[in-house]
Design an enzyme around this catalytic site. Sequence first.
Site, PDB file in Angstrom:
ATOM      1  N   ARG A 163     108.106  93.669  26.226  1.00 12.84           N
ATOM      2  CA  ARG A 163     107.023  93.201  25.338  1.00 12.84           C
ATOM      3  C   ARG A 163     105.664  93.819  25.705  1.00 12.84           C
ATOM      4  O   ARG A 163     104.630  93.198  25.506  1.00 12.84           O
ATOM      5  CB  ARG A 163     106.884  91.675  25.369  1.00 12.84           C
ATOM      6  N   SER A 239     108.821  83.703  19.438  1.00 16.90           N
ATOM      7  CA  SER A 239     108.664  83.259  20.831  1.00 16.90           C
ATOM      8  C   SER A 239     107.177  83.132  21.147  1.00 16.90           C
ATOM      9  O   SER A 239     106.446  84.106  21.014  1.00 16.90           O
ATOM     10  CB  SER A 239     109.261  84.283  21.791  1.00 16.90           C
ATOM     11  N   GLU A 334     103.247  84.973  24.825  1.00 19.59           N
ATOM     12  CA  GLU A 334     103.507  86.318  24.312  1.00 19.59           C
ATOM     13  C   GLU A 334     102.568  86.576  23.136  1.00 19.59           C
ATOM     14  O   GLU A 334     102.193  87.711  22.841  1.00 19.59           O
ATOM     15  CB  GLU A 334     104.962  86.387  23.837  1.00 19.59           C
TER      16      GLU A 334
HETATM   17  N1  EPU Z   1     117.829  78.091  26.050  1.00 18.70           N
HETATM   18  C1  EPU Z   1     117.897  76.722  26.197  1.00 18.70           C
HETATM   19  N2  EPU Z   1     117.087  75.950  25.412  1.00 18.70           N
HETATM   20  C2  EPU Z   1     116.243  76.467  24.498  1.00 18.70           C
HETATM   21  C3  EPU Z   1     116.152  77.862  24.355  1.00 18.70           C
HETATM   22  C4  EPU Z   1     116.970  78.669  25.146  1.00 18.70           C
HETATM   23  O1  EPU Z   1     118.663  76.219  27.007  1.00 18.70           O
HETATM   24  O2  EPU Z   1     115.554  75.698  23.833  1.00 18.70           O
HETATM   25  C5  EPU Z   1     118.733  78.948  26.838  1.00 18.70           C
HETATM   26  C6  EPU Z   1     119.851  79.518  25.946  1.00 18.70           C
HETATM   27  O3  EPU Z   1     120.935  78.664  25.866  1.00 18.70           O
HETATM   28  C7  EPU Z   1     120.198  80.809  26.648  1.00 18.70           C
HETATM   29  C8  EPU Z   1     118.880  81.253  27.253  1.00 18.70           C
HETATM   30  O4  EPU Z   1     118.043  80.095  27.313  1.00 18.70           O
HETATM   31  O5  EPU Z   1     121.096  80.594  27.692  1.00 18.70           O
HETATM   32  C9  EPU Z   1     118.203  82.359  26.461  1.00 18.70           C
HETATM   33  O6  EPU Z   1     118.008  81.933  25.106  1.00 18.70           O
HETATM   34  P1  EPU Z   1     118.026  82.959  23.867  1.00 18.70           P
HETATM   35  O7  EPU Z   1     119.236  83.819  23.922  1.00 18.70           O
HETATM   36  O8  EPU Z   1     117.779  82.164  22.645  1.00 18.70           O
HETATM   37  O9  EPU Z   1     116.839  83.952  24.154  1.00 18.70           O
HETATM   38  P2  EPU Z   1     115.365  83.753  24.722  1.00 18.70           P
HETATM   39  O10 EPU Z   1     115.295  84.381  26.059  1.00 18.70           O
HETATM   40  O11 EPU Z   1     114.965  82.344  24.604  1.00 18.70           O
HETATM   41  C10 EPU Z   1     114.578  86.107  23.827  1.00 18.70           C
HETATM   42  C11 EPU Z   1     113.472  86.676  23.007  1.00 18.70           C
HETATM   43  C12 EPU Z   1     113.691  86.405  21.524  1.00 18.70           C
HETATM   44  C13 EPU Z   1     115.007  87.041  21.131  1.00 18.70           C
HETATM   45  C14 EPU Z   1     116.132  86.448  22.003  1.00 18.70           C
HETATM   46  C15 EPU Z   1     117.451  87.115  21.765  1.00 18.70           C
HETATM   47  C16 EPU Z   1     111.493  86.667  24.419  1.00 18.70           C
HETATM   48  C17 EPU Z   1     110.139  86.113  24.661  1.00 18.70           C
HETATM   49  N3  EPU Z   1     112.197  86.143  23.405  1.00 18.70           N
HETATM   50  O12 EPU Z   1     114.533  84.677  23.680  1.00 18.70           O
HETATM   51  O13 EPU Z   1     112.651  87.064  20.806  1.00 18.70           O
HETATM   52  O14 EPU Z   1     115.308  86.819  19.765  1.00 18.70           O
HETATM   53  O15 EPU Z   1     115.804  86.642  23.404  1.00 18.70           O
HETATM   54  O16 EPU Z   1     117.419  88.404  22.290  1.00 18.70           O
HETATM   55  O17 EPU Z   1     111.903  87.576  25.124  1.00 18.70           O
HETATM   56  C18 EPU Z   1     110.507  86.820  19.799  1.00 18.70           C
HETATM   57  O18 EPU Z   1     110.086  87.646  20.602  1.00 18.70           O
HETATM   58  O19 EPU Z   1     109.746  86.286  18.940  1.00 18.70           O
HETATM   59  C19 EPU Z   1     111.895  86.390  19.858  1.00 18.70           C
HETATM   60  C20 EPU Z   1     112.398  85.437  19.075  1.00 18.70           C
END
Ligand code: EPU
Length: 338
Positions: A163, A239, A334
């Site tokens: 990012r 995010s 972010e």
């Molecule tokens: N999780 C939870 N509770 C929640 C959210 C997440 O337990 O409320 C756990 C999930 O179960 C999973 C882990 O956290 O084990 C990661 O969650 P997820 O795969 O949804 O991804 P993230 O790390 O929360 C990032 C990006 C997203 C992108 C997803 C998928 C960032 C800041 N965000 O989210 O990007 O879609 O990975 O690759 O890196 C964005 O930038 O606007 C965005 C949506």
Amino acid sequence: MKEYKNYSLLIHNTFGMDVKAERYVEYDSEKDLRMLIPTLKGKVLHIGGGSNLLFTGNFDGTVLHSAISGIEIVEEVEGENELLVRVGAGVVWDDFVAWAVEHDYGGVENLSIIPGEVGASAVQNIGAYGVEAKDVIVMVETIDLSNGTTRIFANDECNYAYRQSIFKKELKGKYAITYVTYRLQKTPVLKLEYGNLLAVLGDALNDGELPTIKQVRQAIIDIRNAKLPDPKVQGNAGSFFMNPVVSREKFLSIQKDYPQMPFYEVEGGVKIPAGWMIDQCGWKGKALGRAAVHDKQALVLVNLGGATSDEIITLCNTVCKDVKEKFGVDIRPEVNFI
Ligand code: EPU
């Protein structure tokens, strides 16, 4: 070229903040932008789709927006799997992804339905489901906002990281991106390892069968739609926080108490999902005033309707404080505060 004075930015920020810009100009070409530059006095803010911004008040300066369009194949070598595509900075990001998938060109399908525009993809290094914009960007064409000269940045000059880019840091506000050239594959090389992508695809596939790129795009759309709020219905900027990287020692000490914690090994430490920590703090689905933590993905803050930027910032600060108290980890927005 379109120009307005005292212009509402409501439709230009997905958080739905009803703020005004002293001057708003949308340009259609590099020539228009060059003509505009001598008229820029005082503060200047270049926006894209406004999907990663939180306006904290009116903007007393000029807001610029690119409407440079066009998707053009600029290099395709017979017998090679790669092709280069040059895209105007004002093209809606997902229109480009849809075009690529429609033509069976691989590389950006995992980045389906990310809000925003092509120019911002190169500033923000957008990423999802194991792919980042930096993996497919070849070069970024820009115009220097101080003198109108062209400067082309090769991928390795953009200082890309999670990012992050040179356009967000060292050169913030100095260059307007006009075109981005991406490298796509004629025979897609699919990336299916992230999270539940394979599981979601699995239902549509027979044993051992590889999905088509169209199926991958549909699966990503389904996953995102299930987890992420639609800004047209509920204001948000995706995010709100970045996932923090902590030292191995810190990670091991948290993992002792939370063996089920998801994590990713990265250069320089271990990345922990901020959404998971916020969720563990009990914030998922909770509101403070008219600002809330999204009930399906705790990394996203939403405007329940008419929230002020102060309400969003108060929620942001409270969530950060709670995560710090519970896990001893600092999480950072972010989203860009303007
Ligand atoms: N999780 C939870 N509770 C929640 C959210 C997440 O337990 O409320 C756990 C999930 O179960 C999973 C882990 O956290 O084990 C990661 O969650 P997820 O795969 O949804 O991804 P993230 O790390 O929360 C990032 C990006 C997203 C992108 C997803 C998928 C960032 C800041 N965000 O989210 O990007 O879609 O990975 O690759 O890196 C964005 O930038 O606007 C965005 C949506």
